[in-house]
Design an enzyme around this catalytic site. Structure first.
Site, short mmCIF file in Angstrom:
data_model
loop_
_atom_site.label_atom_id
_atom_site.label_comp_id
_atom_site.label_asym_id
_atom_site.label_seq_id
_atom_site.Cartn_x
_atom_site.Cartn_y
_atom_site.Cartn_z
N CYS A 1 -7.70 3.56 -1.69
CA CYS A 1 -7.43 2.52 -0.69
C CYS A 1 -7.64 1.12 -1.27
O CYS A 1 -8.71 0.81 -1.82
CB CYS A 1 -8.35 2.72 0.51
SG CYS A 1 -8.24 1.38 1.74
N GLN B 1 -22.08 -6.79 7.73
CA GLN B 1 -20.70 -7.25 7.79
C GLN B 1 -19.89 -6.61 6.66
O GLN B 1 -20.33 -6.54 5.51
CB GLN B 1 -20.63 -8.78 7.66
CG GLN B 1 -21.29 -9.53 8.79
CD GLN B 1 -20.47 -9.53 10.08
OE1 GLN B 1 -19.40 -8.94 10.16
NE2 GLN B 1 -20.98 -10.19 11.10
N CYS C 1 -16.30 -11.23 17.35
CA CYS C 1 -15.23 -10.45 16.71
C CYS C 1 -14.13 -10.11 17.71
O CYS C 1 -13.22 -9.34 17.39
CB CYS C 1 -15.79 -9.18 16.07
SG CYS C 1 -16.58 -8.04 17.25
N ASN D 1 -24.35 -12.88 18.37
CA ASN D 1 -23.33 -12.19 17.57
C ASN D 1 -23.18 -10.78 18.14
O ASN D 1 -23.61 -9.80 17.55
CB ASN D 1 -23.75 -12.14 16.10
CG ASN D 1 -22.71 -11.46 15.23
OD1 ASN D 1 -21.53 -11.50 15.52
ND2 ASN D 1 -23.16 -10.85 14.15
N CYS E 1 0.85 -1.20 0.00
CA CYS E 1 0.00 0.00 0.00
C CYS E 1 0.88 1.24 0.00
O CYS E 1 1.70 1.43 0.91
CB CYS E 1 -0.91 -0.01 1.23
SG CYS E 1 -1.88 1.50 1.43
N CYS F 1 -3.86 -0.25 8.80
CA CYS F 1 -3.64 -1.68 8.54
C CYS F 1 -2.30 -2.08 9.15
O CYS F 1 -1.26 -2.05 8.50
CB CYS F 1 -3.65 -1.95 7.04
SG CYS F 1 -5.22 -1.62 6.25
N GLU G 1 -32.75 -7.32 18.01
CA GLU G 1 -31.69 -6.35 17.73
C GLU G 1 -32.14 -4.98 18.21
O GLU G 1 -33.31 -4.61 18.06
CB GLU G 1 -31.41 -6.31 16.22
CG GLU G 1 -30.54 -5.18 15.73
CD GLU G 1 -29.15 -5.18 16.34
OE1 GLU G 1 -28.70 -4.10 16.79
OE2 GLU G 1 -28.51 -6.25 16.37
#
Length: 401
Positions: free
Chosen positions: A87, A211, A361, A334, A3, A14, A261
């Site tokens: 990007c 997602q 996550c 989740n 990059c 990153c 939710e």
């Protein structure tokens, strides 16, 4: 992946940039196995790899610079705009629209917001591309001052971007570090972006969460659906259900599925997807999953919902009080990075729940939550690399009592 922005020191988001992708994936697998090492009987499946570049279906572009020369990207330490419209993490179809969006800033005279001076109107551009190539575009503005100009020039933008399906303006009047405000103004008739993941069609509305990696999300929902099919429960609760990916993957004839939710926008999208797919036996409700499940269980849940009880894709969120729900045999969770917290204790002391499918996550909060559920045995797990070039990943675990 290489990059130029990273090499030049312009963006360091990153942190694994330059690390060979095979090593990234192996390191994430080892980290997850190490964190959950106390679960000695856990069978680890092969990790799910992602394209190492071009995987992001959403671009969150802070707008800086000037009307004549806007920057789309991030702000530096001095709050000046750094242009990152090239990007390499973005889907190429997002990268391709960035010059058109930058030109539109000038055409519609949208003054970029100056954080230091606290003036200007346009704070961010949020663009999402569907697997079919359609676009959802949101203008995050300080006020309604420029909405009329956006409307005026929107036909020309649609001509330049015929794939543009949903457009909205979000109002964020406060001077604070946030992505969006509460008020959303639709700038067209369409309010839903279909997101087709294999055989599953989900819907995304402007303020809904989806997602970031469509490639891996498809595998995530499909694998969870396979586990649910093997467990074959009569009833499932999908807590923190988002736009309904897990709930709709769990749907089957004769099975009751409830998705919970907090976001009303996400629930509206889930209901829309269920209707479009013709799925029966699934209902969605806007509520805080952490308190909804214990509260529902404590209110006398137990009678199986009958055919006329309003449990279905067309049921609205306001009918739950008059609908009998069965305590679920399987629960899907989740949660956000903080984990499920007190919900782990409820799962532990609710014997009707025989199995849990946990999508996390954050493997550290996952490990903490599993310790709070000693009655459950972790049977199988899989790392799904939702975020290449970063240390983060998704871990899917199957638990059985």
């Amino acid at each position: 992946m290489r990059c130029d922005y990273f090499d030049a020191g312009l963006c360091r988001a990153c942190s694994l940039m330059g690390v060979p992708y095979a090593q990234q994936l192996a390191d994430k697998q080892r980290a997850a196995e190490s964190t959950l090492a106390e679960h000695t009987g856990l069978a680890w499946l092969d990790p799910v790899a992602s394209p190492e570049s071009g995987y992001r279906n959403k671009a969150k572009m802070v707008v800086g610079g000037s009307v004549a020369k806007p920057t789309l990207g991030i702000l530096d330490a001095a709050q000046r705009g750094i242009d990152l419209r090239g990007c390499g993490l973005h889907d190429a179809r997002l990268t391709g629209v960035m010059p058109v969006l930058a030109d539109f800033v000038g055409t519609a005279r949208l003054e970029p917001y100056d954080v230091v001076a606290r003036r200007g109107e346009l704070k961010l551009l949020l663009a999402t591309v569907s697997p079919d190539g359609e676009l959802l575009l949101r203008f995050v503005l300080r006020s309604q001052e420029s909405v009329a100009r956006i409307r005026k020039h929107l036909p020309a933008l649609r001509t330049a971007l015929p794939q543009l399906r949903v457009v909205s303006a979000n109002l964020l009047p406060e001077h604070r570090a946030a992505i969006e405000g509460e008020t959303e103004i639709l700038l067209g008739d369409e309010q839903v972006l279909p997101m087709r993941l294999g055989s599953l069609e989900l819907h995304l509305r402007p303020q809904g969460f989806f997602q970031t990696n469509s490639h891996v999300a498809e595998r995530l929902y499909a694998h969870a659906g396979e586990w649910i099919a093997e467990l074959d429960p009569a009833s499932v609760w999908d807590l923190y259900c988002g736009v309904g990916g897990f709930a709709l993957s769990a749907a089957a004839p004769g099975r009751d599925v409830v998705g919970i939710e907090l976001s009303g926008e996400a629930i509206a999208a889930a209901q829309s997807a269920a209707r479009a797919s013709g799925v029966d036996g699934v209902r969605f409700e806007a509520a805080d999953a952490t308190t909804w499940a214990p509260g529902t269980a404590g209110s006398g849940v137990g009678a199986r919902a009958g055919a006329g009880a309003g449990v279905g894709a067309h049921g609205d969120a306001g009918t739950r009080a008059s609908t009998a729900l069965t305590l679920p045999e399987t629960v899907i969770v989740n949660p956000p990075r903080r984990g499920i917290g007190p919900l782990a204790d409820w799962l532990e002391r609710t014997p009707e729940v025989r199995s849990v499918v946990y999508s996390s996550c954050n493997v550290d909060s996952l490990a903490r939550d599993l310790r709070a559920m000693p009655s459950f045995t972790a049977r199988a797990a899989r790392v799904l690399d939702m975020f290449p070039q970063t240390p983060h990943s998704e871990v899917l675990v199957r638990l059985e009592r």
